[in-house]
Design a protein around this motif. Structure first.
Motif, short mmCIF file in Angstrom:
data_model
loop_
_atom_site.label_atom_id
_atom_site.label_comp_id
_atom_site.label_asym_id
_atom_site.label_seq_id
_atom_site.Cartn_x
_atom_site.Cartn_y
_atom_site.Cartn_z
N PRO A 18 -77.62 61.90 -43.41
CA PRO A 18 -77.36 60.46 -43.44
C PRO A 18 -77.43 59.92 -44.87
CG PRO A 18 -79.57 60.87 -42.60
CD PRO A 18 -78.95 62.22 -42.90
N VAL A 19 -76.53 59.00 -45.16
CA VAL A 19 -76.54 58.29 -46.44
C VAL A 19 -76.66 56.81 -46.10
CG1 VAL A 19 -75.25 57.73 -48.53
CG2 VAL A 19 -75.10 60.04 -47.56
N PHE A 20 -77.75 56.21 -46.53
CA PHE A 20 -77.97 54.79 -46.25
C PHE A 20 -77.45 54.03 -47.47
CE2 PHE A 20 -81.01 57.40 -44.01
CZ PHE A 20 -80.80 56.98 -42.71
N TYR A 21 -76.20 53.60 -47.35
CA TYR A 21 -75.48 53.05 -48.50
C TYR A 21 -75.89 51.62 -48.82
CZ TYR A 21 -71.58 51.39 -51.33
OH TYR A 21 -70.82 50.81 -52.32
N THR A 22 -75.72 50.69 -47.91
CA THR A 22 -76.08 49.29 -48.17
C THR A 22 -77.10 48.79 -47.16
OG1 THR A 22 -74.17 48.57 -46.89
CG2 THR A 22 -73.89 48.67 -49.29
N VAL A 23 -77.71 49.71 -46.45
CA VAL A 23 -78.73 49.37 -45.45
C VAL A 23 -79.91 50.33 -45.62
CG1 VAL A 23 -77.09 48.44 -43.77
CG2 VAL A 23 -77.67 50.87 -43.70
N MET A 62 -74.59 51.74 -24.84
CA MET A 62 -75.43 51.07 -25.84
C MET A 62 -76.78 51.78 -26.00
SD MET A 62 -74.84 46.97 -25.43
CE MET A 62 -76.45 46.71 -26.09
N GLU A 63 -77.35 52.23 -24.90
CA GLU A 63 -78.62 52.95 -24.97
C GLU A 63 -78.46 54.26 -25.74
OE1 GLU A 63 -82.54 53.73 -24.87
OE2 GLU A 63 -81.55 51.83 -24.46
N LYS A 64 -77.36 54.96 -25.53
CA LYS A 64 -77.09 56.20 -26.29
C LYS A 64 -76.97 55.88 -27.78
CE LYS A 64 -74.81 58.76 -22.62
NZ LYS A 64 -73.55 59.32 -22.11
N TRP A 65 -76.31 54.78 -28.11
CA TRP A 65 -76.17 54.39 -29.52
C TRP A 65 -77.54 54.11 -30.14
CZ3 TRP A 65 -71.95 50.14 -28.47
CH2 TRP A 65 -70.73 50.76 -28.18
N ARG A 66 -78.37 53.38 -29.41
CA ARG A 66 -79.71 53.04 -29.93
C ARG A 66 -80.53 54.31 -30.19
NH1 ARG A 66 -81.03 47.72 -29.76
NH2 ARG A 66 -79.91 46.33 -28.35
N VAL A 67 -80.50 55.23 -29.25
CA VAL A 67 -81.23 56.49 -29.40
C VAL A 67 -80.69 57.28 -30.59
CG1 VAL A 67 -81.68 58.73 -28.30
CG2 VAL A 67 -81.93 56.61 -26.97
N ALA A 68 -79.38 57.33 -30.73
CA ALA A 68 -78.75 58.07 -31.84
C ALA A 68 -79.15 57.46 -33.18
CB ALA A 68 -77.24 58.08 -31.67
N LEU A 69 -79.14 56.14 -33.28
CA LEU A 69 -79.52 55.49 -34.53
C LEU A 69 -80.97 55.77 -34.89
CD1 LEU A 69 -77.63 52.11 -34.04
CD2 LEU A 69 -77.15 53.84 -35.79
N LYS A 70 -81.85 55.74 -33.90
CA LYS A 70 -83.26 56.06 -34.15
C LYS A 70 -83.40 57.50 -34.63
CE LYS A 70 -85.19 52.69 -31.00
NZ LYS A 70 -85.91 52.37 -29.81
N GLU A 71 -82.71 58.39 -33.97
CA GLU A 71 -82.79 59.82 -34.30
C GLU A 71 -82.28 60.11 -35.71
OE1 GLU A 71 -80.73 63.96 -32.80
OE2 GLU A 71 -81.08 62.38 -31.30
N VAL A 72 -81.12 59.58 -36.05
CA VAL A 72 -80.52 59.89 -37.34
C VAL A 72 -81.33 59.29 -38.49
CG1 VAL A 72 -78.89 57.95 -37.58
CG2 VAL A 72 -78.30 60.20 -38.50
N ALA A 73 -81.97 58.15 -38.25
CA ALA A 73 -82.77 57.52 -39.31
C ALA A 73 -84.01 58.32 -39.64
CB ALA A 73 -83.14 56.09 -38.90
N GLU A 74 -84.43 59.19 -38.73
CA GLU A 74 -85.60 60.03 -38.97
C GLU A 74 -85.26 61.30 -39.75
OE1 GLU A 74 -87.34 60.64 -35.13
OE2 GLU A 74 -88.04 58.58 -35.00
#
Length: 171
Positions: free
Chosen positions: A101-106, A144-156
């Protein structure tokens, strides 16, 4: 798990929100990767007119050695980006696919906790879901729940946080 003999069509699958980064950061990144001899899948270069976009994106993910996900302000507002992220992380779970992951502007925290622009995006996604009825509404809420889980996972995952460098205040 992919075997050492596995041949990939691409070294890198580049996931990004086009409206945010296509004409700046992602273009520079893509050019640098190509110039370094790294075969890179980018949707506007690899998907021909008339092709099914969703299946071509899935194929690009399957045929890439790693996925590089560029998070930007409006990444969370795109169902295409979020579906792509779910597919990338499913491949990671099943095959050990490498994800950077690349956190560009966030910040990673905004992605993980769905705050900032991600919170606004999910308010809009929820409105869309609430406008549906019956089975479609249920499907949208599950998505939406899958998206939320994916975002949490990738941020880790270990990644690159460029948010502070982008605005010129490296710290």
């Amino acid at each position: 798990m992919a075997t050492p003999q596995t041949r990939y069509s691409f070294h890198v699958f580049l996931s990004f929100r086009g409206e945010d980064t296509r004409k700046n950061f992602t273009d520079h990144l893509y050019t640098a990767l190509i110039n370094a001899g790294i075969r890179t899948f980018r949707d506007d270069d690899e998907i021909r007119r008339g092709e099914n976009i969703e299946s071509e994106l899935q194929k690009g993910i399957r045929e890439s050695k790693i996925s590089l996900v560029v998070f930007s302000e409006d990444y969370g507002s795109s169902r295409w980006c979020l579906d792509e992220l779910v597919n990338i992380l499913n491949r990671r779970k099943k095959e050990g696919h490498t994800v950077l992951p690349v956190f560009y502007t966030v910040s990673p925290e905004d992605v993980q906790n769905q705050t900032g622009s991600f919170a606004k995006a999910f308010v809009n996604h929820e409105k869309r879901g609430n406008a549906e009825s019956g089975e479609k509404r249920k499907e949208w809420m599950e998505k939406m729940e899958k998206w939320r889980v994916a975002l949490k996972e990738v941020a880790e995952l270990e990644g690159m946080c460029l948010a502070k460098e982008v605005d010129g205040s490296v710290s």
